[in-house]
Design an enzyme around this catalytic site. Structure first.
Site, PDB file in Angstrom:
ATOM      1  N   HIS A 168      -7.177   0.135 -10.999  1.00  0.00           N
ATOM      2  CA  HIS A 168      -6.088  -0.817 -10.733  1.00  0.00           C
ATOM      3  C   HIS A 168      -6.069  -1.057  -9.229  1.00  0.00           C
ATOM      4  O   HIS A 168      -6.141  -0.106  -8.437  1.00  0.00           O
ATOM      5  CB  HIS A 168      -4.740  -0.262 -11.209  1.00  0.00           C
TER       6      HIS A 168
ATOM      7  N   GLU B 150       4.466  -8.392 -15.611  1.00  0.00           N
ATOM      8  CA  GLU B 150       5.608  -7.795 -14.907  1.00  0.00           C
ATOM      9  C   GLU B 150       6.579  -8.892 -14.525  1.00  0.00           C
ATOM     10  O   GLU B 150       7.760  -8.642 -14.328  1.00  0.00           O
ATOM     11  CB  GLU B 150       5.101  -7.070 -13.641  1.00  0.00           C
TER      12      GLU B 150
ATOM     13  N   CYS C 205       2.142  -2.687 -13.978  1.00  0.00           N
ATOM     14  CA  CYS C 205       0.758  -3.185 -13.970  1.00  0.00           C
ATOM     15  C   CYS C 205      -0.090  -2.617 -15.108  1.00  0.00           C
ATOM     16  O   CYS C 205      -1.265  -2.931 -15.219  1.00  0.00           O
ATOM     17  CB  CYS C 205       0.093  -2.852 -12.641  1.00  0.00           C
TER      18      CYS C 205
HETATM   19  N1  CAA Z   1      -7.202  -1.091  11.913  1.00  0.00           N
HETATM   20  C1  CAA Z   1      -7.615  -0.479  10.781  1.00  0.00           C
HETATM   21  N2  CAA Z   1      -6.777   0.175   9.922  1.00  0.00           N
HETATM   22  C2  CAA Z   1      -5.470   0.207  10.239  1.00  0.00           C
HETATM   23  C3  CAA Z   1      -4.971  -0.422  11.415  1.00  0.00           C
HETATM   24  C4  CAA Z   1      -5.895  -1.084  12.262  1.00  0.00           C
HETATM   25  N3  CAA Z   1      -5.503  -1.719  13.372  1.00  0.00           N
HETATM   26  N4  CAA Z   1      -3.628  -0.202  11.450  1.00  0.00           N
HETATM   27  C5  CAA Z   1      -3.307   0.518  10.356  1.00  0.00           C
HETATM   28  N5  CAA Z   1      -4.403   0.769   9.620  1.00  0.00           N
HETATM   29  C6  CAA Z   1      -4.521   1.504   8.348  1.00  0.00           C
HETATM   30  C7  CAA Z   1      -3.724   2.770   8.305  1.00  0.00           C
HETATM   31  O1  CAA Z   1      -4.377   3.819   8.945  1.00  0.00           O
HETATM   32  C8  CAA Z   1      -3.590   2.964   6.792  1.00  0.00           C
HETATM   33  O2  CAA Z   1      -4.800   3.470   6.301  1.00  0.00           O
HETATM   34  P1  CAA Z   1      -4.828   4.871   5.494  1.00  0.00           P
HETATM   35  O3  CAA Z   1      -4.006   4.610   4.247  1.00  0.00           O
HETATM   36  O4  CAA Z   1      -6.274   5.085   5.168  1.00  0.00           O
HETATM   37  O5  CAA Z   1      -4.217   5.885   6.357  1.00  0.00           O
HETATM   38  C9  CAA Z   1      -3.486   1.536   6.260  1.00  0.00           C
HETATM   39  O6  CAA Z   1      -3.929   0.677   7.317  1.00  0.00           O
HETATM   40  C10 CAA Z   1      -2.044   1.128   5.844  1.00  0.00           C
HETATM   41  O7  CAA Z   1      -1.215   1.272   6.970  1.00  0.00           O
HETATM   42  P2  CAA Z   1       0.107   2.194   6.924  1.00  0.00           P
HETATM   43  O8  CAA Z   1      -0.224   3.570   6.510  1.00  0.00           O
HETATM   44  O9  CAA Z   1       0.823   2.014   8.222  1.00  0.00           O
HETATM   45  O10 CAA Z   1       0.968   1.654   5.708  1.00  0.00           O
HETATM   46  P3  CAA Z   1       1.944   0.427   5.577  1.00  0.00           P
HETATM   47  O11 CAA Z   1       3.247   0.740   6.175  1.00  0.00           O
HETATM   48  O12 CAA Z   1       1.286  -0.831   5.961  1.00  0.00           O
HETATM   49  O13 CAA Z   1       2.142   0.423   3.984  1.00  0.00           O
HETATM   50  C11 CAA Z   1       1.633   0.428   1.678  1.00  0.00           C
HETATM   51  C12 CAA Z   1       1.054   0.447   3.079  1.00  0.00           C
HETATM   52  C13 CAA Z   1       2.576   1.622   1.472  1.00  0.00           C
HETATM   53  C14 CAA Z   1       0.524   0.521   0.655  1.00  0.00           C
HETATM   54  C15 CAA Z   1       2.417  -0.895   1.499  1.00  0.00           C
HETATM   55  O14 CAA Z   1       1.536  -1.991   1.588  1.00  0.00           O
HETATM   56  C16 CAA Z   1       3.155  -0.996   0.177  1.00  0.00           C
HETATM   57  O15 CAA Z   1       4.293  -0.529   0.032  1.00  0.00           O
HETATM   58  N6  CAA Z   1       2.540  -1.646  -0.838  1.00  0.00           N
HETATM   59  C17 CAA Z   1       3.143  -1.864  -2.158  1.00  0.00           C
HETATM   60  C18 CAA Z   1       3.059  -0.648  -3.045  1.00  0.00           C
HETATM   61  C19 CAA Z   1       1.645  -0.384  -3.517  1.00  0.00           C
HETATM   62  O16 CAA Z   1       0.780  -1.254  -3.519  1.00  0.00           O
HETATM   63  N7  CAA Z   1       1.418   0.846  -4.003  1.00  0.00           N
HETATM   64  C20 CAA Z   1       0.108   1.198  -4.534  1.00  0.00           C
HETATM   65  C21 CAA Z   1       0.229   2.273  -5.606  1.00  0.00           C
HETATM   66  S1  CAA Z   1       1.450   1.736  -6.839  1.00  0.00           S
HETATM   67  C22 CAA Z   1       0.596   0.612  -7.767  1.00  0.00           C
HETATM   68  O17 CAA Z   1      -0.600   0.577  -7.767  1.00  0.00           O
HETATM   69  C23 CAA Z   1       1.393  -0.371  -8.602  1.00  0.00           C
HETATM   70  C24 CAA Z   1       1.378  -1.693  -7.943  1.00  0.00           C
HETATM   71  O18 CAA Z   1       0.491  -2.514  -8.224  1.00  0.00           O
HETATM   72  C25 CAA Z   1       2.438  -2.008  -6.974  1.00  0.00           C
END
Ligand code: CAA
Length: 393
Positions: free
Chosen positions: A240, A86, A118
């Protein structure tokens, strides 16, 4: 299971990965983001972000990953190099051409770069299997190499990482044969993308996680329709891994779809390395495969492993590989563990400075400081040309 028309077994003969020597602990990033470190460690399932030095990029990582394979197997018979990434470094020239020179591959080798976020390494692997089925005396070197960088202070920043995986594809492979049956899915969506003028991707994070799960469902249905194996046959699954919790979510989702047991033991071993490295996009699934083979306690001989590949945008595939007798003798487990253990944590400030990779768009000359731990380096960029060297020669 065999590979189709000619009834020959094809698949992965060797599997090697490389990661650079620096990383950022996610605890340091949690402090900067003002969040509880458990959000990253438990919520995302990640511990470290692997970081490149200025003299490391997808080319040097890829060459380092492939080197142990070539040291063991030689270059004879390799007439194709497929480079999946990528993180392209040129809009025209394939990054694999630099790797081809660094590795002293035959001049009579075809080399090409593949892109689909990916997913591209899976396309490369399937193409390689098709090719060696038709040309059983040939081998294909498939390399997946990526550096994942998101915007500073974004939610995605904690999932960053980098690394490369090299796979030698041949007939009668020592590690895994690939089943000819697969399930595929393509849909035109904007969940993660990177226009040519951007260094970091645009990402609709939550949406992307939902599309990942939907694509898994579509692939599984297609896989079943095409005569694939039953869920219960698989002893391990590799997904993945944008972050390791996503693999667990995928596994629960698939188990539900297939009315199967959602036993996380069947994907746990594949997550070990990803937690230590972070997302390495095209290489991520295959680092998970190395992790599964090297960290599963039971003997996997003759057992099938289910693999799910997802590339945003989006293209996805579910397929299966069968573990070959004696595979344990050909794993690079010791080397991989040493690569992961022998790294240095850097401060948040150093992480920031490592993000400022020199980018002389005016054609001026920039010598890169020596930071790479491997033998291959990007020594300088001069007059818009990248100069790669083998520092050991
Ligand atoms: N203790 C334990 N867990 C906690 C916590 C704490 N203190 N605080 C938060 N969490 C948990 C939340 O509950 C959540 O868990 P669930 O998903 O089980 O509900 C998790 O931590 C993530 O927290 P948020 O929901 O608040 O999410 P975020 O705002 O941090 O964003 C994300 C998470 C959207 C994945 C972000 O990291 C992101 O945009 N990542 C890039 C995109 C990505 O990886 N997408 C994956 C699918 S696409 C793909 O696979 C292609 C690729 O490689 C990019």
């Amino acid at each position: 299971m065999t590979s189709g028309a000619k009834n020959v077994k094809v698949g992965i003969d060797s599997l090697s990965f490389f990661v650079p020597g620096a990383y950022l602990e996610l605890e340091a990033l949690a402090e900067r983001h003002g969040v509880n470190p458990d959000k990253f460690e438990v919520g995302l399932g990640q511990k470290k972000i692997a970081l490149t030095g200025f003299d490391e990029d997808v080319v040097t990582l890829a060459a380092e990953a492939a080197l142990p394979i070539l040291d063991a197997e030689g270059v004879e018979g390799i007439d194709t190099l497929l480079f999946a990434t990528e993180t392209g470094i040129d809009q025209s020239k394939a990054a694999g051409v630099y790797v081809h020179r660094l590795l002293n591959l035959s001049p009579n080798c075809r080399t090409v770069e593949l892109k689909q976020a990916c997913y591209s390494a899976t396309a490369a692997l399937q193409m390689a299997c098709g090719y060696v089925s038709r040309n059983p005396e040939k081998k294909v070197l498939v390399v997946a190499s990526d550096v994942s960088r998101y915007d500073l202070d974004s939610a995605a920043e904690a999932t960053q990482g980098c690394g490369a995986v090299a796979m030698l594809v041949s007939v009668s492979p020592k590690l895994l044969t690939l089943d000819p049956v697969a399930g595929c899915f393509t849909e035109d969506i904007m969940d993660f993308w990177r226009p040519n003028y951007r260094k970091t991707p645009l990402v609709d994070g939550k949406y992307s996680t939902l599309r990942y799960l939907n694509a898994l469902e579509q692939c599984w249905k297609d896989y079943q329709k095409n005569g694939g194996r039953a869920y219960g046959e698989f002893v391990q699954f590799c997904y993945h891994l944008p972050f390791s919790r996503m693999g667990e979510k995928g596994h629960r989702h698939l188990a539900k779809l297939a009315n199967g047991e959602p036993n996380l033991d069947r994907c746990k071993a594949s997550l070990v390395y990803n937690r230590e490295v972070g997302n390495c996009y095209a290489a991520s699934l295959y680092m998970g495969l190395a992790s599964a083979l090297e960290n599963t306690e039971i003997d996997l001989t003759g057992k099938p492993i289910g693999l799910y590949s997802y590339g945003s945008g989006a293209v996805a595939e579910f397929f299966a590989a069968e573990v070959q007798p004696g595979y344990g003798d050909h794993l690079l487990k010791k080397r991989h563990k040493a690569l992961l253990d022998d790294r240095k944590a850097v401060s948040y400030d150093t992480y920031l400075s490592l993000r400022a990779v020199p980018d002389p768009q005016d054609g001026s000359s920039v010598e890169m400081p020596r930071l790479a731990r491997g033998r291959y380096r990007l020594a300088k960029i001069d007059k818009h040309k990248r100069h790669y060297v083998n520092a050991s020669s």
